[in-house]
Scaffold this motif. Structure first.
Motif, mmCIF file in Angstrom:
data_model
loop_
_atom_site.group_PDB
_atom_site.id
_atom_site.type_symbol
_atom_site.label_atom_id
_atom_site.label_comp_id
_atom_site.label_asym_id
_atom_site.label_seq_id
_atom_site.Cartn_x
_atom_site.Cartn_y
_atom_site.Cartn_z
ATOM 1 N N LEU A 175 -110.845 22.934 -17.104
ATOM 2 C CA LEU A 175 -110.304 23.364 -15.823
ATOM 3 C C LEU A 175 -109.519 24.658 -15.978
ATOM 4 O O LEU A 175 -109.610 25.557 -15.125
ATOM 5 C CB LEU A 175 -109.403 22.278 -15.226
ATOM 6 C CG LEU A 175 -108.808 22.607 -13.848
ATOM 7 C CD1 LEU A 175 -109.910 22.837 -12.816
ATOM 8 C CD2 LEU A 175 -107.852 21.499 -13.384
ATOM 9 N N THR A 190 -110.054 19.141 -7.536
ATOM 10 C CA THR A 190 -109.148 18.254 -8.274
ATOM 11 C C THR A 190 -108.557 17.147 -7.401
ATOM 12 O O THR A 190 -107.944 16.213 -7.929
ATOM 13 C CB THR A 190 -107.995 19.056 -8.882
ATOM 14 O OG1 THR A 190 -107.288 19.755 -7.840
ATOM 15 C CG2 THR A 190 -108.528 20.077 -9.884
ATOM 16 N N ASP A 234 -109.777 16.085 -15.178
ATOM 17 C CA ASP A 234 -109.117 17.142 -14.412
ATOM 18 C C ASP A 234 -109.841 17.450 -13.103
ATOM 19 O O ASP A 234 -109.245 18.026 -12.183
ATOM 20 C CB ASP A 234 -109.034 18.433 -15.245
ATOM 21 C CG ASP A 234 -108.005 18.327 -16.356
ATOM 22 O OD1 ASP A 234 -107.015 17.588 -16.173
ATOM 23 O OD2 ASP A 234 -108.191 18.974 -17.399
ATOM 24 N N SER A 281 -108.274 23.727 -21.661
ATOM 25 C CA SER A 281 -109.105 22.696 -21.060
ATOM 26 C C SER A 281 -110.204 23.373 -20.257
ATOM 27 O O SER A 281 -110.159 24.579 -19.999
ATOM 28 C CB SER A 281 -108.270 21.795 -20.134
ATOM 29 O OG SER A 281 -107.782 22.547 -19.024
ATOM 30 N N ALA A 330 -114.769 19.139 -17.341
ATOM 31 C CA ALA A 330 -113.501 18.909 -16.649
ATOM 32 C C ALA A 330 -113.423 17.491 -16.098
ATOM 33 O O ALA A 330 -112.344 16.889 -16.081
ATOM 34 C CB ALA A 330 -113.333 19.929 -15.529
#
Length: 219
Positions: free
Chosen positions: A104, A216, A170, A102, A165
């Motif tokens: 992130l 996050t 995320d 991903s 992201a």
């Protein structure tokens, strides 16, 4: 980077490449790419002012005449060495950001990579871009435009990653990707500087985790 700076950067690259090709009609007796690599390593260790012409002749195994014919002078060789370092650094950043499942995860890999590069001998050596910015950028336009190219490239990649992201849910929606990317550039390159004052890799890792938590956090 502004259009003007882009033009200056491209002109600077063309000028250096032209210098290196003056002897095109004569076969080279050395590997130009290898010579630039060895020069880069020397400048990286000693700095621009701390590197003498004899240092470069020893590192590249070139004669004075061959060095001048290929690069023009010490400054011309340094510009090619700096270009090489920047190209490698941005390529490594691309690899790290693309290494996770991903966006992130890729960002975390990038940040952990920076932490790893602050440890041991690499940490003591630091970053050639940062060192050059402190030493030369204020008074050397050709160096300054290259430093701007690097930081603009780094920031653009981080902005793109943060936006991805967010789309992957995320990174929190309230996070400003542009402002946060700027913070990350300052943070990651700053790690290379503060490590020289005795910071431990453990404290750097903790700082990375705190920064990721801020990106996050859903508040």
């Amino acid at each position: 980077m502004t259009i003007k700076n882009q033009m200056v950067y491209k002109f600077g690259m063309t000028t250096v490449n032209t210098i290196s090709q003056r002897q095109r009609g004569r076969p080279r007796e050395f590997d130009l790419d290898q010579a630039v690599e060895h020069a880069m390593q020397t400048f990286w260790t000693r700095g621009y002012q701390g590197t003498s012409l004899p240092d470069l002749l020893d590192a590249t195994q070139l004669s004075r005449g061959s060095l001048y014919a290929a690069f023009g002078d010490k400054h011309g060789l340094f510009l090619q060495a700096l270009d090489r370092y920047i190209e490698q650094a941005l390529a490594r950043l691309d690899d790290e950001l693309a290494s996770g499942d991903s966006a992130l995860a890729g960002l975390k890999a990038c940040m952990e990579g920076y932490v790893a590069r602050t440890d041991g001998a690499a940490g003591k050596r630091g970053c050639l871009v940062v060192a050059t910015a402190m030493e030369l950028a204020a008074d050397d336009p050709e160096v300054s435009v290259r430093i701007a190219h690097f930081f603009d490239g780094m920031k653009a990649r981080l902005v793109k990653t943060l936006k991805r992201a967010q789309k992957e849910a995320d990174v929190a929606k309230h996070v400003d990707p542009v402002a946060s990317a700027h913070v990350l550039v300052c943070f990651l390159e700053g790690l290379r500087v503060v490590q020289k004052t005795g910071f431990t890799s453990g404290s750097n890792s903790a700082a990375v985790h705190a920064l990721v938590d801020g990106l996050t956090s859903r508040r």
